[in-house]
Design a protein around this motif. Structure first.
Motif, PDB file in Angstrom:
ATOM      1  N   TYR A 107      55.728  39.112 -41.147  1.00 20.28           N
ATOM      2  CA  TYR A 107      54.616  39.212 -42.116  1.00 20.28           C
ATOM      3  C   TYR A 107      53.314  39.614 -41.403  1.00 20.28           C
TER       4      TYR A 107
ATOM      5  N   GLY B 246      53.795  24.289 -42.859  1.00 22.84           N
ATOM      6  CA  GLY B 246      53.360  25.549 -43.472  1.00 22.84           C
ATOM      7  C   GLY B 246      51.857  25.595 -43.661  1.00 22.84           C
TER       8      GLY B 246
ATOM      9  N   ASN C 295      57.892  19.774 -43.524  1.00 19.41           N
ATOM     10  CA  ASN C 295      57.979  21.227 -43.733  1.00 19.41           C
ATOM     11  C   ASN C 295      56.736  21.746 -44.464  1.00 19.41           C
ATOM     12  N   ILE C 296      56.317  21.028 -45.506  1.00 18.99           N
ATOM     13  CA  ILE C 296      55.128  21.472 -46.262  1.00 18.99           C
ATOM     14  C   ILE C 296      53.898  21.439 -45.353  1.00 18.99           C
TER      15      ILE C 296
ATOM     16  N   ALA D 297      48.300  31.118 -47.969  1.00 21.43           N
ATOM     17  CA  ALA D 297      49.313  30.697 -48.958  1.00 21.43           C
ATOM     18  C   ALA D 297      50.612  31.507 -48.780  1.00 21.43           C
ATOM     19  N   GLU D 298      50.481  32.770 -48.396  1.00 23.41           N
ATOM     20  CA  GLU D 298      51.684  33.590 -48.184  1.00 23.41           C
ATOM     21  C   GLU D 298      52.425  33.142 -46.925  1.00 23.41           C
TER      22      GLU D 298
ATOM     23  N   ASN E  69      60.086  27.681 -43.769  1.00 19.28           N
ATOM     24  CA  ASN E  69      61.185  26.879 -44.335  1.00 19.28           C
ATOM     25  C   ASN E  69      61.922  26.216 -43.173  1.00 19.28           C
TER      26      ASN E  69
ATOM     27  N   GLU F 213      52.408  30.046 -45.788  1.00 26.38           N
ATOM     28  CA  GLU F 213      53.056  28.767 -46.167  1.00 26.38           C
ATOM     29  C   GLU F 213      54.409  28.995 -46.824  1.00 26.38           C
ATOM     30  N   LYS F 214      54.470  29.998 -47.715  1.00 27.76           N
ATOM     31  CA  LYS F 214      55.719  30.261 -48.445  1.00 27.76           C
ATOM     32  C   LYS F 214      56.844  30.706 -47.515  1.00 27.76           C
ATOM     33  N   LEU F 215      56.480  31.288 -46.393  1.00 20.89           N
ATOM     34  CA  LEU F 215      57.505  31.800 -45.465  1.00 20.89           C
ATOM     35  C   LEU F 215      58.034  30.737 -44.504  1.00 20.89           C
TER      36      LEU F 215
END
Lengths: 157, 269
Positions: free
Chosen positions: B218, B256, B252-253, B230-231, B237, B233-235
């Protein structure tokens, strides 16, 4: 094992087991000022100076430091001839139960030897391995500042 | 019960012979060995008489002897690059008396899940130099993945290239312990207004460490002002093992969120 060490400037022969920690060896040979705290290297009660560097004696196997120079708090001053740092701890009210004090004093000694005019942050960093569960840390930090002031720019030498 | 036998080699050749023996362990600072039960270990090799305690910094490379303590490395890097990623990682690790004892070689060999060191070494593509059954230079990443490499071998040094990274380290701690639940190491190369290269390692995951290649993809070639936390964070996992004090989903959260924050801070300062 029977081996020689230098403790507080004097040659000493210690008898110890091959898997014994330096904390226990020192205490078994009368150096009760080295306190037995957490045995995990977290509290600093057992702190000594090994070749002038502060280390937790509970995290040192005795057989790994044969012949090395060890300093306990009695090596820098005692009841009759206290070191300026020890006097500063008393005067600043930095001592309550006293269990952490030998480690605190030695950590302060090592700091002031390297850095005679430490900032408050530098004092906090140097004492980051020493826990006090009585006074909190305000008076201890004040004591180190007082000792630094009294020792002057010449520091420890 | 067998008595523990201590060996005190004075040369690397002597140490190499000893390390090839079965059931004999190298002793550096000893802090890692004290975490394990020494019952059943035949012998220890005390390494302090070997000349393995220097840090050599050149324009292109840093080489650290395996007996250097964390304090040694911080002190040496302070002279040339106080904000070097290794200095950032190590100065927050453990505490002053422990940093005077914990050695670089021992930390690599043990690789505890709370390691502040390993993320940086893996991100830097560092190599370990081994003697013994497996002699030569090996990537740290291979060393930690392949248990055969450490067998009957001794780490003598670790080295890596110095190549102009922007770097940051983040450690997630709980009040119950000073040891991090996880930690992030981020290396970025920024050219003009774009990220040209990135390396992101998270230590403390269920597999010990994870390289976040999705986040690297990314970031690479992306304009700085297009980076959105925010993008990122979504990646993220990550699989965490969890423990009595750590919920894997929460970790995990949090991983991120903190990664997004640190990357944005790194590129905008």
């Amino acid at each position: 094992m029977d081996e020689m060490f230098t403790v507080n400037g004097k040659n000493r022969k210690f008898t110890f087991e091959p898997d014994e920690r330096l904390l226990h060896t020192l205490r078994n040979h009368g150096f009760s000022e080295v306190k037995n705290g957490c045995l995990e290297g977290e509290c600093g009660a057992c702190l000594i100076l090994l070749d002038d560097k502060p280390v937790n004696s509970c995290q040192v196997l005795t057989a790994s430091v044969i012949g090395r120079d060890i300093k306990t708090v009695k090596g820098i001053g005692n009841l009759h001839e206290p070191h300026i740092i020890q006097e500063a701890f008393v005067e600043a009210g930095a001592v309550q139960c006293g269990f952490c004090t030998p480690g605190m004093v030695l950590a302060s000694f090592a700091l002031l030897k390297e850095n005679p005019n430490p900032s408050e942050t530098e004092i906090k960093n140097a004492l980051d391995g020493n826990l006090c569960r009585c006074t909190g840390y305000v008076k201890i930090i004040e004591a180190v500042k007082l000792a630094a002031e009294r020792l002057g720019n010449g520091g420890m030498e | 019960m067998k008595e523990l036998n201590w060996n005190y080699p004075k040369t690397l050749a002597d140490a190499e012979k000893l390390v090839r023996q079965e059931n004999v362990l190298p002793h550096g600072g000893g802090t890692g060995l004290l975490l394990r039960n020494l019952t059943g270990v035949d012998g220890l090799i005390e390494l302090s008489q070997l000349a393995l305690r220097s840090v050599n910094v050149t324009e292109n490379e840093v080489e650290i002897g395996s007996l250097c303590t964390y304090a040694d490395v911080i002190s040496e890097l302070k002279k040339t690059d106080p904000e070097h990623i290794l200095a950032q990682c190590l100065r927050h690790s453990a505490n002053t008396p422990l940093r005077n004892r914990i050695t670089i070689g021992g930390s690599i060999a043990m690789f505890p899940p709370w390691s502040d060191l390993m993320g940086a070494l893996i991100a830097l593509d560092a190599k370990v130099t081994l003697i013994g059954e497996n002699s030569g230079d090996f990537p740290v990443e291979d060393y930690v993945k392949d248990s055969n490499l450490c067998k009957n071998s001794l780490i003598t040094a670790v080295k890596f290239h110095n190549s102009g990274w922007r770097s940051a380290h983040y450690r997630e701690i709980r009040t119950k312990s000073d040891m991090p639940v996880f930690n992030h190491t981020v290396l970025l190369k920024v050219e003009a207004d774009k990220i040209s290269e990135s390396r992101i390692i998270v230590v403390g995951t269920a597999s010990k460490f994870t390289r976040l290649t999705a986040v690297e993809d990314y970031l690479n070639s992306r304009k700085i002002d297009e980076i959105k936390p925010a993008e990122i964070e979504k990646l993220v996992n990550l699989k965490f093992a969890g423990s009595r004090i750590d919920d894997p989903d929460y970790s995990n959260i949090k991983a991120g969120i903190e990664l997004g924050r640190m990357i944005v801070q790194m590129v905008r300062t």
